[in-house]
Write an enzyme that holds these catalytic residues in place. Structure first.
Site, PDB file in Angstrom:
ATOM      1  N   PHE A 177       5.586 -23.077  15.715  1.00  0.00           N
ATOM      2  CA  PHE A 177       5.685 -21.636  15.498  1.00  0.00           C
ATOM      3  C   PHE A 177       7.058 -21.191  15.962  1.00  0.00           C
ATOM      4  O   PHE A 177       7.334 -21.138  17.159  1.00  0.00           O
ATOM      5  CB  PHE A 177       4.604 -20.839  16.231  1.00  0.00           C
ATOM      6  N   ASP A 265      13.778 -24.643  20.946  1.00  0.00           N
ATOM      7  CA  ASP A 265      13.273 -23.276  20.874  1.00  0.00           C
ATOM      8  C   ASP A 265      12.517 -22.990  22.173  1.00  0.00           C
ATOM      9  O   ASP A 265      11.349 -23.343  22.328  1.00  0.00           O
ATOM     10  CB  ASP A 265      12.349 -23.125  19.663  1.00  0.00           C
ATOM     11  N   LYS A 294      12.220 -13.267  23.967  1.00  0.00           N
ATOM     12  CA  LYS A 294      11.088 -12.748  24.738  1.00  0.00           C
ATOM     13  C   LYS A 294      11.483 -12.303  26.148  1.00  0.00           C
ATOM     14  O   LYS A 294      11.940 -11.189  26.324  1.00  0.00           O
ATOM     15  CB  LYS A 294       9.943 -13.755  24.742  1.00  0.00           C
TER      16      LYS A 294
END
Length: 440
Positions: A177, A265, A294
């Site tokens: 994801f 990531d 984030k």
């Protein structure tokens, strides 16, 4: 099997530290909350009527929050055990982050990159230092940062490695994801994320996650055209999947030998979540490129970045890539405070120590039959609930009724990722309620 968090070398904060002082009052004082009322129902109905149904949130309407606690419009309090998918690593409304944002709001919020501003140089310098890198390319959302990393790898492949035009190839992992743009879902294996968005962007090859032999075989199919391997060091959306020991180190070696970029990531796994600044550190791995987001925005503003060497990010020339809001003054001010907080090591240490406790307690649930498996590292866990006890959604709803907020993924799996400022008492309170829901 539960996975213990690894500890860092930084001493744990004293009980009176800024971190502990910021934590909301612990759950011993948490009173039974009233049932949801008309205010929540009305707001949920209005949202359903006037917003696209691209999310299926739990039926709670949050009005305020502090530390690890959220309060809904009826005054019910909930322990946040999700932390905005790691965007809220430092909790809700951390005073240091709010102060940084408020001070900057009074000065300057946006210039666009048409002009310099006085927070940009410090942000790039200090984030590069935190990562042990040289150069930063700021964006806003995680998906934008992943798209930027894809463009970076391809441009590096053509301009530096010498890949023939149009043949750049990037290897990714199953169950990944990385975001929801058209290009990113082109290399997703999740039918919900991918269906009905074709035609899909070519140039990606998918291999099983954690399978080093499969990765080596894929790299050797066309090493001269392969520009990058893009991986999550721990797959979050897939259920907090931790790769086998040695996998990340093996990928690092394979890519180095073949002149291929290793792009990590760390949008969810980075910035303290796993007990280290970056999840790659658990195997002593330094990738060629970090993708961050984030928690970099402190739960206040969207901030993301690609961080790498001057050689890699030096492939960009003016006008070839950009973002109006990327690296804006407000984002830089908040992110600079995030970087300063991480530099002390106390949040990493807190995640490591509380993570050990979290995984020990979840391991006891796994031993009792209510839980089939527990995975994770630091203050991050994927819990596979025995299917006969309910789906992940059902378990999440039952926990919500008891004042604890988590989120499900893929069948009977729930994810636990509380803010790093959570107290041990509150963590235990939440875990006790999980045990009660599971009948353990």
């Amino acid at each position: 099997m539960a996975t213990s968090a690894e500890s860092s070398a930084t001493p744990a904060p004293h009980a009176a530290s800024h971190t502990a002082a910021h934590a909301a009052p612990h759950a011993a004082a948490h009173a039974a909350a009233p049932a949801p009322g008309a205010a929540s129902a009305g707001l949920i109905a209005a949202a359903d009527a006037h917003s696209a149904h691209n999310y299926h949130p739990l039926p709670v309407v949050v009005a305020s929050a502090e530390g690890a606690w959220m309060t809904d419009v009826e005054g019910r309090r909930f322990l946040d055990m999700l932390a905005g998918y790691s965007a809220l690593n430092f909790g809700h409304g951390h005073p240091r982050l709010l102060a940084a944002a408020r001070a900057q709001l009074d000065r300057l919020t946006l210039t666009s990159r048409a002009f310099h501003h006085d927070r940009f140089a410090a942000f790039c310098t200090e984030l590069a230092e935190l990562c042990g890198m040289e150069t930063v390319l700021p964006m806003n959302t995680g998906a934008e940062a992943v798209e930027t990393a894809v463009k970076t790898a391809r441009k590096w492949g053509y301009r530096v490695k010498g890949v023939p035009e149009g043949r750049a190839r990037i290897i990714v992992a199953e169950n990944n994801f990385h975001g929801r743009t058209t290009t990113i879902v082109s290399f997703s294996t999740d039918p919900e994320a991918r269906a009905d968005y074709g035609p899909y962007t070519p140039g990606f090859e998918i291999v099983p996650y954690g399978d080093l032999a499969a990765m080596e075989a894929a790299l050797d199919e066309a090493p001269e055209d392969t520009v990058a391997v893009l991986l999550e060091p721990i797959q979050g959306e897939a259920g907090v999947l931790v790769p086998p020991p040695g996998y990340l180190a093996g990928v690092r070696e394979l890519t180095r030998e073949r002149n291929v970029l290793f792009v990590a990531d760390e949008i969810q796994s980075g910035l303290g979540r796993t007990g280290r600044t970056f999840a790659c550190e658990h195997e002593g791995v330094v990738p060629d490129v970090y993708v961050l987001g984030k928690a970099l925005g402190g739960g206040i503003v969207p901030v993301s970045a690609v961080v790498s060497s001057a050689e890699v990010l030096g492939v960009f020339r003016p006008g070839e890539h950009g973002s109006t809001f990327g690296g804006n003054p407000l984002a830089c001010a908040v992110a600079l405070e995030v970087i300063a907080m991480l530099r002390t090591g106390e949040f990493q240490q807190r995640a490591a120590e509380l993570g050990d406790h979290l995984h020990h307690e979840l391991g006891l649930l796994a031993g009792g039959g209510a839980v089939e498996a527990v995975r994770g590292r630091g203050l991050w866990a994927g819990v596979d609930v025995t299917p006969s006890l309910g789906t992940g959604r059902e378990i999440s709803e039952r926990l919500m009724e008891r004042g604890v907020l988590v989120k499900d993924t893929h069948g009977s799996t729930i994810r636990i990722a509380p803010p790093l400022v959570i107290s041990k008492e509150d963590l235990d309170w939440g875990l006790d309620r999980l045990g009660a829901v599971l009948g353990a």
